[in-house]
Structure formats: structure tokens, C-alpha cells
Design an enzyme around this catalytic site. Sequence first.
Site, PDB file in Angstrom:
ATOM      1  N   ALA A  78       0.799  -1.082   0.076  1.00  0.00           N
ATOM      2  CA  ALA A  78       0.092  -0.107  -0.076  1.00  0.00           C
ATOM      3  C   ALA A  78       0.735   1.358  -0.005  1.00  0.00           C
ATOM      4  O   ALA A  78       2.135   1.005   0.397  1.00  0.00           O
ATOM      5  CB  ALA A  78      -1.029   0.037   1.328  1.00  0.00           C
ATOM      6  N   GLY A 132       0.607  -5.006   1.097  1.00  0.00           N
ATOM      7  CA  GLY A 132      -0.466  -5.227   0.126  1.00  0.00           C
ATOM      8  C   GLY A 132      -0.085  -5.887  -1.199  1.00  0.00           C
ATOM      9  O   GLY A 132      -0.992  -6.400  -1.927  1.00  0.00           O
ATOM     10  N   GLU A 147      -0.296  -9.354  -0.654  1.00  0.00           N
ATOM     11  CA  GLU A 147      -1.809  -9.618  -0.354  1.00  0.00           C
ATOM     12  C   GLU A 147      -2.331  -9.624  -1.608  1.00  0.00           C
ATOM     13  O   GLU A 147      -3.325 -10.652  -1.817  1.00  0.00           O
ATOM     14  CB  GLU A 147      -2.519  -8.616   0.525  1.00  0.00           C
ATOM     15  CG  GLU A 147      -1.926  -8.899   1.889  1.00  0.00           C
ATOM     16  CD  GLU A 147      -2.392  -7.658   2.967  1.00  0.00           C
ATOM     17  OE1 GLU A 147      -2.009  -6.554   2.719  1.00  0.00           O
ATOM     18  OE2 GLU A 147      -3.157  -8.210   3.670  1.00  0.00           O
ATOM     19  N   GLU A 163       3.688  -5.202   7.601  1.00  0.00           N
ATOM     20  CA  GLU A 163       2.845  -4.207   8.014  1.00  0.00           C
ATOM     21  C   GLU A 163       2.993  -3.746   9.479  1.00  0.00           C
ATOM     22  O   GLU A 163       2.996  -3.098  10.097  1.00  0.00           O
ATOM     23  CB  GLU A 163       1.341  -4.495   7.946  1.00  0.00           C
ATOM     24  CG  GLU A 163       0.901  -4.353   6.417  1.00  0.00           C
ATOM     25  CD  GLU A 163       1.033  -5.538   5.541  1.00  0.00           C
ATOM     26  OE1 GLU A 163       2.313  -6.496   5.886  1.00  0.00           O
ATOM     27  OE2 GLU A 163       0.419  -5.637   4.394  1.00  0.00           O
TER      28      GLU A 163
END
Length: 719
Positions: A61, A100, A103, A123
Amino acid sequence: MARYARVKGSIALITLTNPPVNALSAAVRRGIMESVSRALKDEQVKAVVFCGENEKFCGGADIKEFSGSMSGPPLVPLIHSIEAGEKPMVAAIEGVALGGGLELALGCHYRVANTKACLGLPEVTLGLLPAAGGTQRLPRLIGIPAALELITTGRHVSAQEALQLGIVDQVAQGSAVQAAMELALSVIGQPLNPRRLSLRAPVWAPDVDGVCDAALAQVKQRSRGAMAPVACVQAVRAAAMLPYSKGMERERQLMDTLFRSGQAQAMQYAFFAQRNAGKWSLPNGSQWNNTRARDVQRAGVIGLGTMGRGIAVSLVKAGISVVAIETDAKQLESGKKAVTAMLQRDAQRRGVSPPLHLLTFTLSFHQLRDVDLVIEAVFEDMNLKKRVFSDLCKVLRANSLICTNTSGLNVDELAAVTDRQPLVVGMHFFAPAHVMKLLEVVYGARSSPEAVATAMALGKRIEKVCVAVGNCSGFVGNRMLKLYLDQSVYMLEEGATPEQVDQALEEFGFAMGIFKVSDLSGLDVGWRVRKASGLIGPDVDPVKPSRWRLGRRYCPLPDMLCQQGRFGQKTGRGWYLYDSPGSKEAKSDPEIQTFLEDYRRKYGIIPRRITSQEVIERCAFALANEGFRILEDRIAASPEDIDVIYLFGYGWPRHRGGPMFYASQVGLSVVLEKLEHYHRIHPDVPSLEPSRLLRRLVAEGSPPIQQWKSHIKNLRSHL
Ligand SMILES: CC(C)(COP(=O)(O)OP(=O)(O)OC[C@H]1O[C@@H](n2cnc3c(N)ncnc32)[C@H](O)[C@@H]1OP(=O)(O)O)[C@@H](O)C(=O)NCCC(=O)NCCSC(=O)/C=C/CCCCCCCCCCCCC(=O)O
């Protein structure tokens, strides 16, 4: 942004394009969403491959977005739509697949990495958890214990390890994109449900509860007071106990709490502060992007004590040839043995051969004639260092740099004895130098920008977090540390015990309290410095009170301990008791309690109860107050630099951002008020008097930390 192309007739290739790491910004998420929808609609397309521009899959992210208002398509439904897609989706992982990014790859039906890729869910290091399904999909793929380990540490794994763990299906020797396209073509028409991780049942493992409880105990011990690792365990536990949709709800709930927390802000601040420290600048305007560093192929290390050994190991590991010098054959031999053993251990751990061919051990300074740079790491004694510097000038090439590994001596004074003042800088390593990440690069009044750039680049090459700082006694880290130590021992005088102070600091998040750290470093180190600076010994005026030096309060307790031969772990006794010299487990020592009681009685001090809050306020605010003075004096270029120094060199807990960030988070007016309060009670401790910069910032409305720099401009330095 994401680029869409149809390749090999039937494959949609979706390329994430957001340099430098293809972070999943709103635009990238929107690009992926549109591209996926196009691929699913296009009848020619039979399979989809995702990759990242410039051979970097995705760094996760976009962290910068976290501090603003999040907009654009949310990640969770986006990844869900990829997983639910009725065409095989394959992630081609090159470079990084982090957070992310991984993910997203876990939402794909297949994953191919190339040999150089690294993967992870970091994270937790940003005060968050992998909230785009990572805590639910990864355990379903690799099992609870392995997922717990990766998610709670944030550790990156190599492609090979990812293959062993089952995170990727294939490791390609060359291009992951080519390999992913071949795989995609080969799986067209195969059922997709078995590849959809969200459809898998909760992960069964023997004694899941026991495994999660053990992980919880471990993270609480490892990162005291940090919320994210605990939340990570809770989310993974949900993957073991609950159906996917319920697990996702739990993941989201936990993320909501973390996302808003001060801890997440602190850790994200630390992420950017660390990177900004590399963008150094000097008061004369020279900076990282307008100054060329010299290439360093060969280096000299003078002195093979603890520091010199660690420095030599760090240099050799980075492929730099090292000439290591000692003055006496016995010390040379013991240094050689130690350095060789460290390199062998490290090589064995990494399954490579130790680069011993890069090392020359010698007693002769003449062997230094070809080196590009020397790092002097002899005993912390100005006269000795000056002698070494003069001797070096007789043998070194005229353009070789001389660096001193001093922890606080005047770099200008040392440079003055050389024939090359512009080529002299400080390189303050932290012990053990091959382990500790921090390097203070100290520029003197005459250090050239090129010399600073070279030391900073060399530090980066040996994997240090480098911060450029100005020259003053103790530089940044130790100048601040002195005041923190002062407060700690004053509190012992006033009624606290070492255990109480340490406990408060450990609950705050420090891995070790200040008294345990002092025992570990050796109490004799500071004692020697105090003797050399005339604070103790024959030069002290015998008529003056023992608790008073240079017009201010002085605490002789550490000196008294040293007089008793209590130097800390190395002698088996310091502020704590150890089973034997060198052992590490600190135990309370009743003798210290009696010693403190006798001391207070002798000086007529009535002990009082000191709360944990007072310990933290006096230690943390004394640190920050000196940090403000350091900024006024232009010794550090920004509060971020100070915080990076405390995070990487002094064990400041990352989830508290650093002393300057902590002050900003508590509120500058609160810090000012508390300092005024403590200074009123202790007028004989001038360092508690609030700094001018702190007062000014409060007067100007306590701007956010990112704006402090512009408020410093008009302040005149004390120096
Ligand atoms: C290993 C790296 C990727 C590369 O390292 P290196 O090559 O050494 O380069 P660097 O110097 O580190 O970086 C180069 C520049 O790139 C910038 N950078 C790097 N990564 C990012 C990133 N992820 N975002 C933004 N910028 C990034 C870096 O700053 C450098 O910039 P500059 O050159 O200095 O200007 C290394 O960089 C690295 O490790 N990066 C970080 C990787 C990482 O940690 N990734 C995880 C990110 S977090 C994440 O992915 C989270 C995913 C789940 C999201 C779920 C979202 C749901 C949100 C819902 C919450 C809602 C709550 C609402 C509550 C409410 O209502 O209030």
C-alpha cells in the site's frame, strides 16, 4: 496506474506502474480494477498475469496515503474480485512483493517468483497488520505457525524460502513474467476453486490455541507495549477459528484500531525519517544529491579492540579490502582470531565462504599506503588519537580520507593535527559495530562535502543507517544520553531504585532499562571520561560539596560504584548482581539498596516515592529538550535525524517514534509545562530549563514536527 496489454494472443498482462516501488496508490488500485474488469470481459483473454514495472512487483500500500483521507477503490474488494475472477490469475513476482503487494499476489490463483525476489508482510513494522486479507489467506496457504512468524516479525523471505514455505508455486531462474505467462497458458481450463485461498476451511493445527498463546507471549516480550504484533496474533488466531468472512471482519476491526493509533503514526513517521536521514545536507548547502562520494575499494582499520573488530567485519562483508593494524603482536593475533571467527560464523549462517582473502593483519602502518580511507578505532583518548592521526599522514596517500570512530571527542581538534583537514570526518559506530545499525557521520568545520558524502555512502554500503551530524561534545546521541543518565541517577538519589527506573523504561518500550544498559556497556567507560574531564580526581576542589560540580548538581553514585570495582556485567556486579563476571541475567542486589539508603542518609535526603510517570517524563523530556538545543545549534539538520539516532542507536521503542516525535505527540505545551515544573523543583539542573526552541514552537502554536525546521531558521546557535 496500471498498464494493460494482451500478449501471446490470450493473456492479459497487467503491469503496475508507480515508481519507485509500484506502491498501491489510489491511481494504481483504480488501474488494476479497470484492467481486471477489461480482462474478464475480453473473450480473447483466457488468463491474466500481474507484474510490476522495472522488475519490482509491488512494495505494498502507498504509505503516504495513510496520513491523508483514503480515497479510490479499497484494496480488500479489489483483491477479492481478482480471486473470484473466472480466469486464472497469476502473479509474476520480481524484486519485491511486500505488504499489500503480497496480499494482491495471495488473491491470485498462482504465484511465480524469480530468484532475486523477496516477499513479506511487513505491516507490523508500520504499526499495522496485513489487512487486505493477508492474515486470513496466508495461514490458509502455509499454516498457522509459519504465518504467525512471518506476520508478527514482518520478516522478508527469499524466493527460495517462499517456495519451501509454499507461498509461491514456482521459482524462475530468469524472467518471472515469462515463467508466469507459461504457467498461465498451462492452467487454462483447470478448476479455480481449489486455488482460491478464501474458500479453504479454517486452518487446523494441533493445539492452535497453544501455538497462538506462545506467539502472543513472545511478541509481548519482544516488542513491549507495541499493539500491532498483538493484533497480528489475534487476527491469525481468527483464521484458525473462524470461517473466512468472519476472519476478515476480525481483521478489519483490529486494523481500524491500529490505523488510528498513535503507535502506527509513530512507526510510519520512523519509516520516512529513516529514509530522509539519507538525504543529508550541510549548513553550507552541500547535500546528498549534489555531492559525489568517492569509491572506496581498500580501507584501513586502526585498532582491533571491540570497535575495530566490528568495523573490520562490516567492511569485509561489504566486499571492501581491509588492512587491520594493531601496535602489539599479541593484540594483533587476538584481533585476527576474533575477526576471523566472526566472519566464519556469519558465512556459515549464510551458507557462503568467509571473505578472509580481503583481510590483511599487520603491525606496520606502511601497509596503509594504498588505502582510500582509514577508520581509526583506538582507545578514546585525545592525545593517543592525535598521535595516530599524525603518524597516518606520514604514510597515507595525500588524498586518502581519515575517519575517526570517536564517540564524542572534538573532530576539529583531531583534524587540526593532520595535513588534510577537509578529508577528516568522524564515523561514530555503536557497539557491537557489526551488529548495531546506527552510524553518526560527524562533519567538522573544515570537512569537505566530498568526505561527508564518502563516509555516508560507505556507511550505506555496509548496511548502516547513517545520519550526518555536526561536531560538538558527544555529537547528537551521546550529548543527549548524558542528560538522560543524569536524570536516572538523580532519581536514585531522591528515592528510586535501579529496578523501578528500569521497569518504567521497559514498560514504556525500551528493550532494557538504562541501568541494565549501563551494566552491559561497563560503568568504567563513563568513569574514565569523567576522570579525564576533571569531574573526579585530584583536580576537584575538596571544599566543594560532593554533589556539586561546575555550578550544577552532580551525582557521584556511579563513581562510588566504580570505586568498589562494580563495573557492571564484566565484573559480575554493577547496578545489579550477576551470577558471574560476563553473565547477562541481572538480579536485584540488596547491597545496592543498602548502599543507596546509606548514601541518602549521609546527605540528608529524605527518600520519596517516584512514579513511573515521573521516570518517563524526566528521562524522555530531558532527552527531547536537549534535542531542541541540538537543533538550535544546527548539530542535527532535523528532528527526524535525532529520532533516527535514538531509534537505531539507543533502543528507543519504534512505536514511540523517537524522543522528538514523542514530544510532539504528547504535545509541546505539555512538555514545556512539565519541564518548567521539574526545573522549578530542581533549579540546580540547568538542562531541565526549557530550550528556546521549545518555547518558540509553543508560542507559535505547536506546529507539527514536519514544520519545525522552518521555525529554526531564525534562531541563533549557541555554538
Ligand atoms: C524494500 C523496499 C520496497 C525498497 O527498498 P529500497 O530499494 O532500499 O528503497 P527505499 O529507499 O526504501 O524506498 C525508495 C522510495 O520508495 C518509497 N517507498 C517505499 N515503499 C513505499 C510504500 N509502500 N509506500 C510509499 N512509498 C514507499 C520510500 O519512501 C522511498 O521514497 P524516497 O525515495 O525516499 O522519496 C522498501 O522501500 C520498503 O521496505 N518499503 C516498505 C514496504 C512496506 O512496508 N510495505 C507495506 C506497506 S503497508 C501495506 O501494504 C498495507 C496493506 C493493507 C492495506 C489495507 C488497507 C486497508 C486500510 C483500511 C484502514 C481503514 C481504517 C479506517 C479507520 C478510520 O475510519 O479512521
